[in-house]
Design a protein around this motif. Structure first.
Motif, PDB file in Angstrom:
ATOM      1  N   GLN A   1       0.830  -1.207   0.000  1.00 54.74           N
ATOM      2  CA  GLN A   1       0.000   0.000   0.000  1.00 54.74           C
ATOM      3  C   GLN A   1       0.865   1.258   0.000  1.00 54.74           C
ATOM      4  O   GLN A   1       0.568   2.230  -0.703  1.00 54.74           O
ATOM      5  N   TYR A   2       1.937   1.229   0.776  1.00 59.79           N
ATOM      6  CA  TYR A   2       2.801   2.410   0.859  1.00 59.79           C
ATOM      7  C   TYR A   2       3.539   2.652  -0.462  1.00 59.79           C
ATOM      8  O   TYR A   2       3.719   3.803  -0.880  1.00 59.79           O
ATOM      9  N   ILE A   3       3.948   1.586  -1.126  1.00 62.61           N
ATOM     10  CA  ILE A   3       4.605   1.727  -2.436  1.00 62.61           C
ATOM     11  C   ILE A   3       3.640   2.345  -3.448  1.00 62.61           C
ATOM     12  O   ILE A   3       4.003   3.249  -4.212  1.00 62.61           O
ATOM     13  N   TRP A   4       2.411   1.862  -3.461  1.00 61.38           N
ATOM     14  CA  TRP A   4       1.405   2.416  -4.375  1.00 61.38           C
ATOM     15  C   TRP A   4       1.171   3.900  -4.090  1.00 61.38           C
ATOM     16  O   TRP A   4       1.062   4.711  -5.013  1.00 61.38           O
ATOM     17  N   LEU A   5       1.068   4.259  -2.798  1.00 56.71           N
ATOM     18  CA  LEU A   5       0.866   5.673  -2.437  1.00 56.71           C
ATOM     19  C   LEU A   5       2.042   6.523  -2.913  1.00 56.71           C
ATOM     20  O   LEU A   5       1.849   7.587  -3.522  1.00 56.71           O
ATOM     21  N   GLN A   6       3.268   6.050  -2.650  1.00 56.08           N
ATOM     22  CA  GLN A   6       4.440   6.815  -3.055  1.00 56.08           C
ATOM     23  C   GLN A   6       4.534   6.935  -4.574  1.00 56.08           C
ATOM     24  O   GLN A   6       4.917   7.990  -5.095  1.00 56.08           O
ATOM     25  N   ALA A   7       4.179   5.891  -5.291  1.00 54.59           N
ATOM     26  CA  ALA A   7       4.209   5.948  -6.754  1.00 54.59           C
ATOM     27  C   ALA A   7       3.220   6.988  -7.274  1.00 54.59           C
ATOM     28  O   ALA A   7       3.497   7.714  -8.242  1.00 54.59           O
ATOM     29  N   TRP A   8       2.054   7.057  -6.640  1.00 61.96           N
ATOM     30  CA  TRP A   8       1.038   8.045  -7.009  1.00 61.96           C
ATOM     31  C   TRP A   8       1.578   9.458  -6.755  1.00 61.96           C
ATOM     32  O   TRP A   8       1.457  10.346  -7.611  1.00 61.96           O
ATOM     33  N   GLU A   9       2.179   9.649  -5.581  1.00 67.31           N
ATOM     34  CA  GLU A   9       2.713  10.966  -5.220  1.00 67.31           C
ATOM     35  C   GLU A   9       3.867  11.371  -6.133  1.00 67.31           C
ATOM     36  O   GLU A   9       3.950  12.523  -6.595  1.00 67.31           O
ATOM     37  N   LYS A  10       4.774  10.448  -6.420  1.00 66.28           N
ATOM     38  CA  LYS A  10       5.917  10.762  -7.272  1.00 66.28           C
ATOM     39  C   LYS A  10       5.487  10.996  -8.721  1.00 66.28           C
ATOM     40  O   LYS A  10       6.107  11.777  -9.451  1.00 66.28           O
ATOM     41  N   SER A  11       4.416  10.343  -9.154  1.00 68.70           N
ATOM     42  CA  SER A  11       3.882  10.587 -10.492  1.00 68.70           C
ATOM     43  C   SER A  11       3.375  12.024 -10.606  1.00 68.70           C
ATOM     44  O   SER A  11       3.607  12.707 -11.619  1.00 68.70           O
ATOM     45  N   TRP A  12       2.685  12.482  -9.564  1.00 68.47           N
ATOM     46  CA  TRP A  12       2.210  13.875  -9.557  1.00 68.47           C
ATOM     47  C   TRP A  12       3.389  14.839  -9.519  1.00 68.47           C
ATOM     48  O   TRP A  12       3.398  15.852 -10.228  1.00 68.47           O
ATOM     49  N   GLN A  13       4.405  14.542  -8.734  1.00 69.52           N
ATOM     50  CA  GLN A  13       5.575  15.409  -8.656  1.00 69.52           C
ATOM     51  C   GLN A  13       6.278  15.521 -10.010  1.00 69.52           C
ATOM     52  O   GLN A  13       6.731  16.602 -10.404  1.00 69.52           O
ATOM     53  N   SER A  14       6.379  14.420 -10.734  1.00 70.08           N
ATOM     54  CA  SER A  14       6.999  14.437 -12.060  1.00 70.08           C
ATOM     55  C   SER A  14       6.206  15.312 -13.019  1.00 70.08           C
ATOM     56  O   SER A  14       6.774  16.074 -13.806  1.00 70.08           O
ATOM     57  N   GLU A  15       4.862  15.207 -12.943  1.00 67.56           N
ATOM     58  CA  GLU A  15       4.011  16.025 -13.808  1.00 67.56           C
ATOM     59  C   GLU A  15       4.146  17.501 -13.445  1.00 67.56           C
ATOM     60  O   GLU A  15       4.229  18.372 -14.326  1.00 67.56           O
ATOM     61  N   LEU A  16       4.191  17.809 -12.149  1.00 66.05           N
ATOM     62  CA  LEU A  16       4.327  19.192 -11.704  1.00 66.05           C
ATOM     63  C   LEU A  16       5.686  19.760 -12.129  1.00 66.05           C
ATOM     64  O   LEU A  16       5.778  20.910 -12.584  1.00 66.05           O
TER      65      LEU A  16
END
Length: 796
Positions: free
Chosen positions: A251-266
């Motif tokens: 669950q934590y890996i999925w959350l971090q992947a979601w957050e890092k995906s947004w950071q890359s887009e930003l």
């Protein structure tokens, strides 16, 4: 006197609860704030254990994010493999639980009795008959009435200890001291909404709390007394925080992947911009107006449309405009906090009638008194036993017609109400006085204090030059039949509208002596032709109203043109927000006054980032209302004090907001407000689901999701972007352990866009270590260039 070890145990146990804010001042805050000195993962394990809460987005949200591209698949696969998960994302989605651990409530009967007593003691005027003896405190008031409680076995007052101290000491004597914290945590976590509100009352020390005191100690004493009387479970079973397991890690890996995906887009969006520092240009002759909006995510939309409507420049600044004040309402004479909850109010703002507007004030007073009498009369007629039935029967037809109008023509009713409204801003001006808690006298604010308020705003925004008109745009909301209405107002103003602070700041900035002082002592030259005007952005309708009753004649034509362009901005902004081309303003007005609309607006939903930098960093980019925007120019902030103030204040507040939305989204039953459809208001300060139970502590389901199953808000931790030299940010972190702790414990992500390094992004890792990555996730030939910056504490 209570045993010091018991007192310490209560304080330690109270970390499991946050603060439950009242409906009339609903401030979003981290429900796990007591655990912020621990790592995020450790804190959520505590919440999972003690509150039986779900702490990660469920599998359906992860699946939606992956399908919609919000989670970058290649990044996710890479992160899974780095942690020895070699199967496909779909394989692991099937393994993720979609719900929380099911557990029986061993204290259901005890919770039900406690909820009843808490609601009657803390009632703030909803009940017609008030609980007696409240001034003696919760425990003593309960003790006098407990013998009449039919839900308890028969007992006499002699069966109950005389004080909460005696009660706790008596019940705990059979338990070892090391179990005290566990016992208290168990009982505080049973009703986190109610105990969170007790926590709030004790922290704010309001007049009601001073008059009718209730403490966590009182709560625990009453609860343990009732528990013993009813043979309820007093001590929890032996429990331990589970070790990290496969599911938790996944669950934590999925959350971090979601957050890092947004950071890359930003990062991609911001690096595509040509960055300038427009505040420092010598001339503003080409500008018709400048406008300062709150950093609120809803300002991002309206700022884009305002900038497109004319020659306008916009800034972002915390919506209380740097004035730590309470506001005294003209109608009720009641004072409400109008600055961030983390600040103590230093001033009180009130209204003073202008000399040439006495007649208008008298008319307003007559109308206000008449409306107050009508409201009082109708309430008494509905609630008094002799008249209740006859009044309802007799007035039924009128109420029926009114309900029909509210249901089928809410927009038309809003228009009528606006036309008939008399706003005191047209004949009053705000005055600011010092709050002196040691004296009944109120002192006028000094010239030095006025200058400091105005100068601080300009310093934090890096603002040096001024156009003929400067708008200070606070924000408020409008909705009907909405207990959570204050949650849509300005969080920086403690869930009050920002109009009061905007008007006060405008008055200070127009003060001749303030301007002279700014010029002589601080080299800030405000032209004589510049006029500051307070304004308010209605976030439900995107209308911007100006409080321009005292604007000089020389500016009237410009102001009239400005109003026309703001109306155009409202049109285009509502078109984008509502997703329709025609009738968008009418639809927004309808939603604002529709008593059946569960989503009059979305508030701060979707918030994911806080950007600190010049407007050119994001100007013209559609950030979809996901970013708080604070103006900042590193070149005008030579010693870093302005950036430090932003990081100490607004950044911490946005983290509170972000965590509130995160937890309310991942487990709305525990951390949120449940469904509005079955809400019942209790005590005028909160809601319960159905006919009782725990006080709901967070946002309702309808403020977070499009439907019961479709996501609107993406539950991500806050990603902060600062455009400043990395050395400056590191020095600030060394001076502020509280901010560094939030970063090290991963409550916040921090990225620095270093202008001295070609605006490359540097990601904060831990203990002042930064990592710079230039990685193209979608490219097979991945290239990574890592730079690590370390600063020893000895440099300070």
């Amino acid at each position: 006197m209570i045993d010091i070890s018991i007192k310490h145990s209560i304080e330690e146990a109270s970390k499991v609860i946050g603060k439950t804010w009242p409906l009339y001042s609903f401030v979003t805050s981290n429900p796990l704030s007591g655990y912020e000195n621990q790592h995020f993962t450790k804190a959520i394990k505590q919440a999972r254990l003690f509150l039986n809460a779900q702490v990660f987005p469920n599998a359906s949200l992860f699946r939606d994010a992956l399908d919609q591209g919000a989670i970058n698949r290649k990044l996710l696969v890479k992160m899974l493999k780095e942690n020895a998960f070699t199967e496909s994302p779909e394989f692991y989605l099937s393994e993720l639980t979609t719900g929380k651990n099911e557990a029986t409530n061993d204290t259901h009967k005890l919770d039900r009795v406690m909820s009843k007593w808490l609601s009657v003691f803390m009632d703030e005027g909803l009940a017609e008959w008030e609980m007696p003896n409240k001034q003696e405190g919760f425990f003593k008031a309960w003790r006098k009435l407990a013998v009449y409680d039919n839900s308890l076995p028969k007992l006499s007052r002699d069966d109950i200890p005389l004080s909460s101290e005696e009660a706790l000491s008596s019940f705990l004597k059979d338990f070892p001291k090391e179990d005290h914290i566990k016992i208290f945590t168990y009982h505080l976590a049973a009703l986190p909404g109610w105990t969170g509100y007790i926590n709030y009352r004790n922290t704010t020390k309001s007049i009601r709390q001073e008059t009718y005191p209730i403490t966590l100690q009182d709560y625990l004493a009453v609860r343990l007394c009732i528990g013993k009387i009813t043979n309820a479970k007093i001590a929890p079973e032996k429990t331990t925080i589970p070790d990290e397991d496969k599911l938790f890690n996944l669950q934590y890996i999925w959350l971090q992947a979601w957050e890092k995906s947004w950071q890359s887009e930003l990062e991609r969006l911001l690096k595509s911009q040509k960055i300038t520092h427009d505040f420092n240009k010598e001339s503003t002759d080409d500008l018709e107006a400048q406008m300062v909006f709150c950093i609120d995510t809803r300002s991002e939309l309206i700022r884009r449309h305002v900038e497109s409507a004319g020659k306008y420049e916009t800034f972002g600044y915390a919506g209380f405009f740097g004035i730590a004040m309470d506001y005294k309402c003209l109608d009720s004479e009641l004072s409400r906090k109008s600055c961030p909850p983390i600040l103590d109010s230093s001033y009180q703002a009130s209204e003073v009638t202008l000399e040439n507007k006495k007649e208008q004030f008298a008319k307003y007073t007559r109308i206000t008194k008449l409306n107050q009498f009508k409201e009082y009369f109708l309430k008494r007629m509905k609630n008094m036993l002799p008249s209740a039935f006859g009044f309802v029967e007799g007035s039924g037809v009128l109420y029926f017609l009114f309900l029909i109008a509210r249901t089928f023509a809410p927009g038309y009713l809003l228009k009528i109400n606006k036309n008939n409204a008399v706003d005191h801003e047209s004949f009053c001006e705000p005055q600011l006085k010092i709050i002196d808690n040691t004296s009944d006298n109120e002192e006028k604010i000094s010239l030095e204090a006025k200058v400091n308020i105005v100068k601080s705003a300009f310093d934090l925004m890096g603002w040096k030059s001024f156009s003929p008109i400067v708008l200070l745009v606070g924000h408020g909301s409008h909705s009907a039949n909405n207990p959570f209405g204050s949650s849509l107002d300005c969080g920086a103003c403690a869930a009050s509208p920002g109009r009061h602070n905007a008007r006060v700041f405008a008055k200070l900035a127009n003060d001749f002596e303030v301007r002279e002082n700014l010029k002589e002592l601080h080299d800030i030259d405000i032209p004589e032709s510049t006029v500051f005007i307070g304004a308010e952005h209605n976030t439900t309708t995107d209308e911007i109203i100006l409080f321009d009753s005292d604007v000089p004649k020389s500016h009237l034509k410009t102001v009239a043109n400005l109003k026309l362009n703001l109306a155009k901005a409202q049109q285009t902004a509502t078109q984008e927000r509502m997703g329709i081309k025609n009738g968008s303003v009418a639809l927004a007005n309808k939603k604002a006054n529709n008593w059946s609309d569960t989503r009059p607006e979305w508030g701060l939903a979707k918030n994911a980032s806080f950007i600190i930098g010049p407007r050119s960093l994001s100007q013209g980019k559609n950030l979809d209302g996901r970013c708080f925007l604070h103006s900042y120019d590193w070149q005008t902030d030579e010693n870093g004090k302005a950036l430090e103030a932003i990081m100490q204040g607004p950044m911490v507040v946005t983290q509170w907001i972000n965590n509130h939305y995160y937890f309310a989204m991942v487990d709305n039953d525990i951390f949120g407000g449940g469904s509005k459809i079955t809400h019942n208001i209790t005590g005028k300060f909160g809601v319960v689901q159905g006919n009782g139970g725990d006080l709901k502590m967070g946002l309702p389901l309808q403020s977070l999701q499009e439907t019961d199953s479709k996501m609107y808000h993406q539950p991500l931790r806050l990603s902060v972007v600062i455009q400043a030299p990395i050395s400056r940010v590191s020095e600030i972190l060394l001076r502020n352990d509280n901010i560094k702790t939030l970063l090290d414990n991963e409550w916040i992500y921090l990225m620095v866009m270093d202008p001295t390094d070609n605006n490359n992004f540097h990601y904060y890792k831990k203990r002042l270590v930064w990592k710079s990555e230039n990685t193209k996730i979608n490219n097979r030939n991945q290239h990574q260039n890592t730079h690590v910056f370390e600063l020893e504490e000895s440099i300070i």
